[in-house]
Design a protein around this motif. Structure first.
Motif, PDB file in Angstrom:
ATOM      1  N   ALA A  29       1.048  -1.278   4.337  1.00 25.29           N
ATOM      2  CA  ALA A  29       0.933  -2.681   4.757  1.00 25.29           C
ATOM      3  C   ALA A  29      -0.235  -2.872   5.715  1.00 25.29           C
ATOM      4  O   ALA A  29      -0.957  -3.877   5.626  1.00 25.29           O
ATOM      5  CB  ALA A  29       2.235  -3.132   5.422  1.00 25.29           C
ATOM      6  N   ASN A  30      -0.455  -1.912   6.596  1.00 26.85           N
ATOM      7  CA  ASN A  30      -1.582  -1.999   7.520  1.00 26.85           C
ATOM      8  C   ASN A  30      -2.903  -1.918   6.768  1.00 26.85           C
ATOM      9  O   ASN A  30      -3.857  -2.645   7.069  1.00 26.85           O
ATOM     10  CB  ASN A  30      -1.488  -0.892   8.570  1.00 26.85           C
ATOM     11  CG  ASN A  30      -2.276  -1.210   9.810  1.00 26.85           C
ATOM     12  OD1 ASN A  30      -2.908  -2.242   9.916  1.00 26.85           O
ATOM     13  ND2 ASN A  30      -2.235  -0.306  10.760  1.00 26.85           N
ATOM     14  N   ALA A  32      -3.365  -2.797   3.621  1.00 27.26           N
ATOM     15  CA  ALA A  32      -3.504  -4.055   2.883  1.00 27.26           C
ATOM     16  C   ALA A  32      -3.932  -5.183   3.823  1.00 27.26           C
ATOM     17  O   ALA A  32      -4.733  -6.039   3.446  1.00 27.26           O
ATOM     18  CB  ALA A  32      -2.189  -4.401   2.194  1.00 27.26           C
ATOM     19  N   ALA A  33      -3.400  -5.171   5.031  1.00 32.07           N
ATOM     20  CA  ALA A  33      -3.792  -6.191   6.008  1.00 32.07           C
ATOM     21  C   ALA A  33      -5.263  -6.048   6.383  1.00 32.07           C
ATOM     22  O   ALA A  33      -5.950  -7.038   6.617  1.00 32.07           O
ATOM     23  CB  ALA A  33      -2.909  -6.087   7.250  1.00 32.07           C
ATOM     24  N   SER A  34      -5.750  -4.825   6.411  1.00 33.21           N
ATOM     25  CA  SER A  34      -7.166  -4.605   6.718  1.00 33.21           C
ATOM     26  C   SER A  34      -8.054  -5.166   5.621  1.00 33.21           C
ATOM     27  O   SER A  34      -9.066  -5.816   5.895  1.00 33.21           O
ATOM     28  CB  SER A  34      -7.447  -3.111   6.872  1.00 33.21           C
ATOM     29  OG  SER A  34      -6.819  -2.599   8.008  1.00 33.21           O
ATOM     30  N   TYR A  35      -7.691  -4.905   4.373  1.00 29.43           N
ATOM     31  CA  TYR A  35      -8.486  -5.425   3.263  1.00 29.43           C
ATOM     32  C   TYR A  35      -8.359  -6.936   3.127  1.00 29.43           C
ATOM     33  O   TYR A  35      -9.281  -7.606   2.698  1.00 29.43           O
ATOM     34  CB  TYR A  35      -8.089  -4.752   1.955  1.00 29.43           C
ATOM     35  CG  TYR A  35      -8.621  -3.348   1.834  1.00 29.43           C
ATOM     36  CD1 TYR A  35      -9.982  -3.092   1.810  1.00 29.43           C
ATOM     37  CD2 TYR A  35      -7.757  -2.256   1.748  1.00 29.43           C
ATOM     38  CE1 TYR A  35     -10.481  -1.805   1.712  1.00 29.43           C
ATOM     39  CE2 TYR A  35      -8.233  -0.967   1.650  1.00 29.43           C
ATOM     40  CZ  TYR A  35      -9.601  -0.752   1.632  1.00 29.43           C
ATOM     41  OH  TYR A  35     -10.081   0.534   1.535  1.00 29.43           O
ATOM     42  N   GLY A  36      -7.190  -7.460   3.504  1.00 30.61           N
ATOM     43  CA  GLY A  36      -6.969  -8.897   3.410  1.00 30.61           C
ATOM     44  C   GLY A  36      -7.409  -9.665   4.624  1.00 30.61           C
ATOM     45  O   GLY A  36      -7.259 -10.876   4.692  1.00 30.61           O
ATOM     46  N   GLN A  37      -7.972  -8.984   5.604  1.00 28.66           N
ATOM     47  CA  GLN A  37      -8.456  -9.597   6.839  1.00 28.66           C
ATOM     48  C   GLN A  37      -7.371 -10.437   7.505  1.00 28.66           C
ATOM     49  O   GLN A  37      -7.558 -11.592   7.855  1.00 28.66           O
ATOM     50  CB  GLN A  37      -9.706 -10.422   6.572  1.00 28.66           C
ATOM     51  CG  GLN A  37     -10.848  -9.593   6.039  1.00 28.66           C
ATOM     52  CD  GLN A  37     -12.053 -10.427   5.658  1.00 28.66           C
ATOM     53  OE1 GLN A  37     -12.020 -11.642   5.702  1.00 28.66           O
ATOM     54  NE2 GLN A  37     -13.117  -9.760   5.286  1.00 28.66           N
ATOM     55  N   TRP A  41      -2.041  -9.585  14.947  1.00 26.84           N
ATOM     56  CA  TRP A  41      -0.632  -9.290  15.175  1.00 26.84           C
ATOM     57  C   TRP A  41      -0.019  -8.538  13.996  1.00 26.84           C
ATOM     58  O   TRP A  41       0.903  -7.742  14.182  1.00 26.84           O
ATOM     59  CB  TRP A  41       0.161 -10.555  15.489  1.00 26.84           C
ATOM     60  CG  TRP A  41       0.308 -11.507  14.332  1.00 26.84           C
ATOM     61  CD1 TRP A  41      -0.502 -12.553  14.027  1.00 26.84           C
ATOM     62  CD2 TRP A  41       1.325 -11.475  13.343  1.00 26.84           C
ATOM     63  NE1 TRP A  41      -0.051 -13.178  12.888  1.00 26.84           N
ATOM     64  CE2 TRP A  41       1.078 -12.542  12.449  1.00 26.84           C
ATOM     65  CE3 TRP A  41       2.428 -10.661  13.111  1.00 26.84           C
ATOM     66  CZ2 TRP A  41       1.884 -12.802  11.349  1.00 26.84           C
ATOM     67  CZ3 TRP A  41       3.231 -10.931  12.010  1.00 26.84           C
ATOM     68  CH2 TRP A  41       2.960 -11.989  11.150  1.00 26.84           C
ATOM     69  N   VAL A  42      -0.531  -8.745  12.790  1.00 25.33           N
ATOM     70  CA  VAL A  42      -0.022  -8.023  11.623  1.00 25.33           C
ATOM     71  C   VAL A  42      -0.363  -6.540  11.755  1.00 25.33           C
ATOM     72  O   VAL A  42       0.488  -5.673  11.513  1.00 25.33           O
ATOM     73  CB  VAL A  42      -0.611  -8.607  10.317  1.00 25.33           C
ATOM     74  CG1 VAL A  42      -0.160  -7.799   9.116  1.00 25.33           C
ATOM     75  CG2 VAL A  42      -0.233 -10.066  10.158  1.00 25.33           C
ATOM     76  N   HIS A  43      -1.592  -6.251  12.152  1.00 23.62           N
ATOM     77  CA  HIS A  43      -2.005  -4.863  12.354  1.00 23.62           C
ATOM     78  C   HIS A  43      -1.184  -4.200  13.461  1.00 23.62           C
ATOM     79  O   HIS A  43      -0.766  -3.051  13.333  1.00 23.62           O
ATOM     80  CB  HIS A  43      -3.492  -4.790  12.725  1.00 23.62           C
ATOM     81  CG  HIS A  43      -4.399  -5.244  11.638  1.00 23.62           C
ATOM     82  ND1 HIS A  43      -4.677  -4.483  10.532  1.00 23.62           N
ATOM     83  CD2 HIS A  43      -5.086  -6.399  11.485  1.00 23.62           C
ATOM     84  CE1 HIS A  43      -5.506  -5.143   9.754  1.00 23.62           C
ATOM     85  NE2 HIS A  43      -5.767  -6.310  10.305  1.00 23.62           N
TER      86      HIS A  43
END
Length: 66
Positions: A29-30, A32-37, A41-43
């Protein structure tokens, strides 16, 4: 006849498996959050889950050696 029963799972085995699943899911998930910018707080949430689960696995392993 042979006894073909499988060994019973303990609560520790289930907990360890769930912790490993959470570590992998939070790391993915981290990523994916990086690629999805995604927002910061998500990171932070994904990283916190990864660190807590990883730390719990380490503590359980060290306590099990005693």
């Amino acid at each position: 006849m042979q006894n073909t029963e499988s060994p019973a799972l303990t609560r520790g085995d289930v907990a360890r498996a769930l912790l490993w699943i959470l570590v992998v899911l939070s790391a993915v998930a981290n990523m994916a959050a990086s690629y999805g910018q995604a927002d910061t707080w998500v990171h932070l949430a994904c990283g916190a889950v990864t660190v807590l689960c990883g730390g719990t696995l380490v503590v359980r392993n060290l306590r099990g050696r005693r």
